[in-house]
Design an enzyme around this catalytic site. Sequence first.
Site, PDB file in Angstrom:
ATOM      1  N   HIS A  66      65.148  43.783 -43.393  1.00  0.00           N
ATOM      2  CA  HIS A  66      64.363  43.438 -44.586  1.00  0.00           C
ATOM      3  C   HIS A  66      64.245  44.603 -45.566  1.00  0.00           C
ATOM      4  CE1 HIS A  66      62.754  39.442 -43.315  1.00  0.00           C
ATOM      5  NE2 HIS A  66      63.216  39.897 -42.158  1.00  0.00           N
ATOM      6  N   ASP A 102      63.044  49.373 -52.494  1.00  0.00           N
ATOM      7  CA  ASP A 102      62.495  48.164 -51.881  1.00  0.00           C
ATOM      8  C   ASP A 102      63.661  47.292 -51.433  1.00  0.00           C
ATOM      9  OD1 ASP A 102      60.489  46.394 -51.114  1.00  0.00           O
ATOM     10  OD2 ASP A 102      59.467  46.490 -53.038  1.00  0.00           O
TER      11      ASP A 102
HETATM   12  C1  GDG Z   1      59.323  43.702 -46.711  1.00  0.00           C
HETATM   13  C2  GDG Z   1      60.265  44.535 -47.582  1.00  0.00           C
HETATM   14  C3  GDG Z   1      61.113  42.419 -48.623  1.00  0.00           C
HETATM   15  C4  GDG Z   1      50.451  41.186 -50.946  1.00  0.00           C
HETATM   16  N1  GDG Z   1      49.116  41.315 -51.083  1.00  0.00           N
HETATM   17  C5  GDG Z   1      48.573  40.161 -50.669  1.00  0.00           C
HETATM   18  C6  GDG Z   1      49.616  39.305 -50.255  1.00  0.00           C
HETATM   19  N2  GDG Z   1      50.752  39.962 -50.437  1.00  0.00           N
HETATM   20  C7  GDG Z   1      52.069  39.373 -50.155  1.00  0.00           C
HETATM   21  C8  GDG Z   1      52.861  39.152 -51.422  1.00  0.00           C
HETATM   22  C9  GDG Z   1      54.273  39.089 -50.878  1.00  0.00           C
HETATM   23  C10 GDG Z   1      54.196  40.026 -49.674  1.00  0.00           C
HETATM   24  O1  GDG Z   1      52.832  40.240 -49.364  1.00  0.00           O
HETATM   25  C11 GDG Z   1      54.806  41.381 -49.974  1.00  0.00           C
HETATM   26  O2  GDG Z   1      56.189  41.214 -49.937  1.00  0.00           O
HETATM   27  P1  GDG Z   1      57.176  42.270 -50.557  1.00  0.00           P
HETATM   28  O3  GDG Z   1      58.541  41.688 -50.527  1.00  0.00           O
HETATM   29  O4  GDG Z   1      56.741  42.619 -51.932  1.00  0.00           O
HETATM   30  O5  GDG Z   1      57.030  43.608 -49.704  1.00  0.00           O
HETATM   31  P2  GDG Z   1      56.915  44.095 -48.134  1.00  0.00           P
HETATM   32  O6  GDG Z   1      55.620  43.721 -47.536  1.00  0.00           O
HETATM   33  O7  GDG Z   1      57.182  45.560 -48.209  1.00  0.00           O
HETATM   34  O8  GDG Z   1      58.082  43.334 -47.346  1.00  0.00           O
HETATM   35  C12 GDG Z   1      60.568  43.827 -48.895  1.00  0.00           C
HETATM   36  C13 GDG Z   1      60.233  41.659 -47.629  1.00  0.00           C
HETATM   37  O9  GDG Z   1      59.998  42.428 -46.437  1.00  0.00           O
HETATM   38  C14 GDG Z   1      60.870  40.337 -47.215  1.00  0.00           C
HETATM   39  O10 GDG Z   1      62.162  40.520 -46.749  1.00  0.00           O
HETATM   40  O11 GDG Z   1      61.154  41.702 -49.841  1.00  0.00           O
HETATM   41  O12 GDG Z   1      61.488  44.555 -49.664  1.00  0.00           O
HETATM   42  O13 GDG Z   1      59.725  45.834 -47.823  1.00  0.00           O
HETATM   43  O14 GDG Z   1      54.563  37.809 -50.419  1.00  0.00           O
HETATM   44  O15 GDG Z   1      52.418  37.986 -52.048  1.00  0.00           O
HETATM   45  N3  GDG Z   1      49.422  38.056 -49.807  1.00  0.00           N
HETATM   46  C15 GDG Z   1      48.144  37.611 -49.749  1.00  0.00           C
HETATM   47  N4  GDG Z   1      47.078  38.397 -50.118  1.00  0.00           N
HETATM   48  C16 GDG Z   1      47.259  39.663 -50.580  1.00  0.00           C
HETATM   49  O16 GDG Z   1      46.283  40.351 -50.920  1.00  0.00           O
HETATM   50  N5  GDG Z   1      47.915  36.354 -49.338  1.00  0.00           N
END
Ligand code: GDG
Length: 471
Positions: free
Chosen positions: A157, A364
């Site tokens: 990821h 990322d």
């Molecule tokens: C890894 C990789 C890759 C955030 N705050 C809240 C909340 N979130 C949710 C967002 C989004 C998720 O968390 C974050 O996803 P990201 O993709 O931005 O980042 P990582 O956590 O670092 O994820 C990344 C991912 O895996 C998938 O393959 O894209 O690059 O680092 O969905 O909405 N959700 C809720 N409350 C919050 O306060 N419900």
Amino acid sequence: MSRLIVVSNRVNPPSDAGVGTAGGLAMALAAALREYSGVWFGWSGEITDAFTGQISMQRVGGVTVALVDLEEQDREEYYDGYANRTLWPLFHSRTDLAAYERSFGEGYQRVNRRFAETLAPLIGPGDLVWIHDYHLIPLAEELRRLGVTNRIGFFLHIPWPGRRLLTTLPQHRQLVESLLAYDVVGFQTRDALEAFSDYVGRELELTIDDGVIEADGRRTRIGAFPIGIEAAAFADLARGEAAQATFARVRLSQTGRKMIVGVDRLDYSKGLEERFLAYEQLLADHPDWAERVFLLQIATPSRDAVQAYQEIRARLDGVSGRINGAYATVDWVPIRYVNRTHRRDELAGVYRAAHVGLVTPLRDGMNLVAKEYVAAQDPDDPGVLVLSRYAGAAEQMEDALIVNPFSREETSEALEVALAMPRAERVARWTRLMDGVVRDDVAAWRDRFVSALQGDAAVVTHRDDDNRKAS
Ligand code: GDG
């Protein structure tokens, strides 16, 4: 009967209550398992005095989960240590933060072995095994040692680091060779795939023929499988009652001002400090924007046990406080900085109320927030996405305003363009972005990966089950 067995470090499907706080990866894997018959295996997040390998089976959010507890030493060496203090910083190009301690590597191998010993008896003939992320790279090799011959796939990821960076890891060769125990290895982007291929060619001196590496009689297919979101469901959520209520609340509090939004786990890879400084640059260069715009930054606390996370949190408190102190007026605060978790439907409403989505990680794997921001917009009056070129999502989302997050000037100029963008251009860019987010959604990602993993083997889906019941 063949099933899909998904393995990840933590197992947290959205609860039966519906709209939970599960992150992107959890939502994606839960969606995969609702479609295919199977089990989701991983760490419960609980600590036990002595590892027993006892599995607790539960049904959560329509998904069967199999959980094991770990020991305190496992958590320290494998999770806080090798995963979060060695691989995460290294794979995000932060060798300055990476700790190379032997005990971490040993803990990592031990936990992967324990997972393999616990998981192996659950795997039936023909089952497909799909392992996720950097915590579990050696798991297939451990399973093979136990005689598991099923098809096993791995999806990373996070980014894959450049060859020179990776070779700073003392066990780099062992780590990469262990990936050759898989039948399929998937990355988020072409960029990551190229970096991996470069390592395989130059360090392992193996050739890659049409996406296949052949070594020791095993063929490993490698490819880019960019992850997506549940686009249609998220767009529905943004139109739903709870999101509308949040939208109305946020719009009321905007008092006619434009809002820029950032939503991130509080992590040094997300470029939050650089983002605050770029926004400060906008205020410094364009005093006319004073009191007409504000930045809402939601930064959800993460990995608090690791010192680098405590440090970034303290720095962000300092920088946001300084900017607010310097620019705020009696009735305007330039940065609203919120360290709290929100419900998914609330987030959807916040995205929809924002005129600009500011997604500027320094590195990322993909970044699902960029895709969620797009999916949540009002088609008639959409906001503008400003996106880092170092997010994997930038390979697919060319209609965003793409910026170099290390350059304050470039990011602040893009903010200015975004805030002033005429509606026709916003609609045109958003339409193309949304087409991509819908086409390359999480179901497309899952189906592409599973079909690569399947090769010729057939996997039972719930639809097949329904057909059988019907006949
Ligand atoms: C890894 C990789 C890759 C955030 N705050 C809240 C909340 N979130 C949710 C967002 C989004 C998720 O968390 C974050 O996803 P990201 O993709 O931005 O980042 P990582 O956590 O670092 O994820 C990344 C991912 O895996 C998938 O393959 O894209 O690059 O680092 O969905 O909405 N959700 C809720 N409350 C919050 O306060 N419900």
